[in-house]
Design an enzyme around this catalytic site. Structure first.
Site, PDB file in Angstrom:
ATOM      1  N   MET A  39      10.104 -11.092  -0.473  1.00 21.50           N
ATOM      2  CA  MET A  39      10.527 -11.327  -1.568  1.00 21.50           C
ATOM      3  C   MET A  39      12.894 -11.229  -1.927  1.00 21.50           C
ATOM      4  O   MET A  39      12.327 -10.972  -3.079  1.00 21.50           O
ATOM      5  CB  MET A  39       9.581 -10.887  -3.031  1.00 21.50           C
ATOM      6  CG  MET A  39       8.250 -10.766  -2.762  1.00 21.50           C
ATOM      7  SD  MET A  39       7.442 -10.971  -3.899  1.00 21.50           S
ATOM      8  CE  MET A  39       7.901  -8.820  -4.086  1.00 21.50           C
ATOM      9  N   HIS A  43      16.656  -6.005   3.226  1.00 21.18           N
ATOM     10  CA  HIS A  43      17.274  -4.639   4.487  1.00 21.18           C
ATOM     11  C   HIS A  43      16.491  -4.587   5.691  1.00 21.18           C
ATOM     12  O   HIS A  43      16.250  -5.078   5.990  1.00 21.18           O
ATOM     13  CB  HIS A  43      16.762  -3.222   3.221  1.00 21.18           C
ATOM     14  CG  HIS A  43      15.277  -3.281   2.960  1.00 21.18           C
ATOM     15  ND1 HIS A  43      14.231  -2.895   4.056  1.00 21.18           N
ATOM     16  CD2 HIS A  43      14.529  -3.691   1.966  1.00 21.18           C
ATOM     17  CE1 HIS A  43      13.467  -3.185   3.704  1.00 21.18           C
ATOM     18  NE2 HIS A  43      12.915  -3.893   2.532  1.00 21.18           N
ATOM     19  N   HIS A  46      12.978  -5.791   6.856  1.00 24.96           N
ATOM     20  CA  HIS A  46      13.061  -7.453   7.031  1.00 24.96           C
ATOM     21  C   HIS A  46      14.262  -7.452   8.185  1.00 24.96           C
ATOM     22  O   HIS A  46      13.734  -8.444   9.538  1.00 24.96           O
ATOM     23  CB  HIS A  46      13.936  -8.183   6.031  1.00 24.96           C
ATOM     24  CG  HIS A  46      13.211  -7.542   4.320  1.00 24.96           C
ATOM     25  ND1 HIS A  46      13.685  -7.019   3.833  1.00 24.96           N
ATOM     26  CD2 HIS A  46      12.330  -8.725   4.193  1.00 24.96           C
ATOM     27  CE1 HIS A  46      12.954  -7.133   2.309  1.00 24.96           C
ATOM     28  NE2 HIS A  46      11.418  -7.969   2.930  1.00 24.96           N
ATOM     29  N   GLU A 157       4.514  -2.748   8.390  1.00 26.19           N
ATOM     30  CA  GLU A 157       3.349  -1.933   7.967  1.00 26.19           C
ATOM     31  C   GLU A 157       3.516  -1.228   6.722  1.00 26.19           C
ATOM     32  O   GLU A 157       2.244  -0.431   6.859  1.00 26.19           O
ATOM     33  CB  GLU A 157       3.629  -1.207   9.549  1.00 26.19           C
ATOM     34  CG  GLU A 157       2.971  -0.385   9.290  1.00 26.19           C
ATOM     35  CD  GLU A 157       2.790   0.501  10.820  1.00 26.19           C
ATOM     36  OE1 GLU A 157       2.178   0.095  11.935  1.00 26.19           O
ATOM     37  OE2 GLU A 157       2.695   1.766  11.188  1.00 26.19           O
ATOM     38  N   LYS A 158       4.880  -1.239   6.291  1.00 22.43           N
ATOM     39  CA  LYS A 158       4.768   0.108   4.733  1.00 22.43           C
ATOM     40  C   LYS A 158       3.877  -0.591   4.159  1.00 22.43           C
ATOM     41  O   LYS A 158       3.785  -0.003   3.333  1.00 22.43           O
ATOM     42  CB  LYS A 158       6.551   0.123   4.474  1.00 22.43           C
ATOM     43  CG  LYS A 158       6.556   0.655   3.368  1.00 22.43           C
ATOM     44  CD  LYS A 158       6.613   0.512   1.750  1.00 22.43           C
ATOM     45  CE  LYS A 158       7.630  -0.249   1.644  1.00 22.43           C
ATOM     46  NZ  LYS A 158       7.288  -0.811  -0.124  1.00 22.43           N
TER      47      LYS A 158
HETATM   48  O1  PAF Z   1       5.423  -7.944   0.782  1.00 18.81           O
HETATM   49  C1  PAF Z   1       6.372  -8.396  -0.300  1.00 18.81           C
HETATM   50  O2  PAF Z   1       7.231  -9.169   0.422  1.00 18.81           O
HETATM   51  C2  PAF Z   1       5.434  -9.924  -0.319  1.00 18.81           C
HETATM   52  O3  PAF Z   1       4.169  -8.770  -0.816  1.00 18.81           O
HETATM   53  C3  PAF Z   1       4.973 -11.047   0.237  1.00 18.81           C
HETATM   54  C4  PAF Z   1       3.984 -10.335   1.348  1.00 18.81           C
HETATM   55  C5  PAF Z   1       5.996 -12.260   0.633  1.00 18.81           C
HETATM   56  C6  PAF Z   1       4.389 -11.748  -0.662  1.00 18.81           C
HETATM   57  O4  PAF Z   1       5.062 -12.340  -1.915  1.00 18.81           O
END
Ligand code: PAF
Length: 294
Positions: A39, A43, A46, A157-158
């Site tokens: 989304m 950070h 990711h 995993e968080k």
């Molecule tokens: O973990 C997230 O950022 C969201 O829940 C996801 C998996 C991208 C779905 O919108």
């Protein structure tokens, strides 16, 4: 002309069907495609998913889409951080090929009427505290995997329960994408990285690492053979004493999410995991930790 060492140019695609065509063409050409759904507000957590994807695949797509259907009416959809330019700047040097950034209208076209409901692992915990949340997550991830039909998708995993729900959905819907769950990345004091950590005030940020410490302590007590319910009670009390509202702090079977205390004593083969959600002021934080089987 590109320098041989420079990363490939980043292509930003907003159209789901065009995105699918790009990925399908790459897969037809024999490439392994990795996919990191996000989304945004990226950070280091990711980054680690992207690194794993680029290490295992030939081309990587990252989606950036703040999904309205997974937020409850009183949740933070409108104030969720949106940092698209910075996110793309972060992804470029990591060797990502495509950013998929659809509009809400593209993901939920006029007349949209379909929701994916996963029962089982979605029923408790986040499912109980955030009614409808996992319907929104499962629905959007099914749509994202349709637009990005990747070889492998990488999740953190968080969000352990989210990963369990998505794995269940992928298996049940016979989706061809393999779901890979990657370790949580933490700040120096142990706080799990999350896009929502920016909501914490300075004093809350100072206290937030108590969640990770409660997992350390719970894990030590588990190793010493203390009963699950005793460990849970003590963790809830100690977090409560430093100002957390504890939604849950429980030791569960990591696949079914059923509390180990509810399983038959000879529950051999169960992989236990602590899962927790706590509120500090108006910020809700989640974390989890795997435990050795007993
Ligand atoms: O973990 C997230 O950022 C969201 O829940 C996801 C998996 C991208 C779905 O919108």
């Amino acid at each position: 002309m590109n320098h041989p060492q420079s990363p490939p140019p980043l292509v930003i695609e907003t159209d789901p069907l065009a995105m699918r065509a790009r990925v399908a063409e790459a897969v037809r050409g024999g490439l392994r495609v990795g996919f990191v759904p996000t989304m945004g507000a990226l950070h280091a957590g990711h980054d680690s998913l992207v690194s794993r994807a680029t290490g295992e695949c030939d081309a990587v797509a990252v989606s950036i889409f703040v999904n309205p259907t997974q937020f409850g009416p009183r949740e933070d959809y409108s104030r969720y951080p949106r940092t698209f330019e910075a996110d793309c700047g972060r992804l470029r040097p990591l060797g990502v090929r495509w950013v998929f950034a659809p509009s809400v209208e593209a993901m939920y076209p006029a007349g949209d009427a379909t929701r994916v409901h996963v029962a089982g692992p979605a029923d408790r915990w986040e499912g109980a505290f955030r009614p409808g949340h996992f319907d929104g997550v499962a629905t959007v991830v099914a749509k994202l995997l349709s637009a990005v039909p990747a070889t492998k998708a990488y999740l953190g995993e968080k969000d352990w329960q989210q990963a369990a729900v998505i794995r269940r959905m992928a298996a049940d819907l016979l989706l061809p994408t393999e779901i890979v769950v990657c370790p949580t990345v933490r700040e120096a004091d142990g706080l799990a990285m999350s896009s929502r950590n920016i909501y914490l005030s300075e004093s809350e940020r100072g206290r937030a690492a108590a969640i990770a410490r409660s997992l350390d302590r719970g894990s030590e007590l588990w190793d010493r053979g203390v009963e699950a319910e005793t460990i849970e009670r003590s963790a809830r009390e100690s977090l409560g004493s430093v100002g957390f509202e504890v939604d849950y702090w429980s030791i569960v079977c990591e696949d079914s999410l059923v509390p180990v205390a509810e399983l038959p004593a000879a529950g051999g083969g169960v992989r236990p995991r602590i899962i927790t959600a706590c509120r500090l002021g108006s910020t809700r934080l989640i974390d989890n930790r795997g435990l050795p089987p007993r």
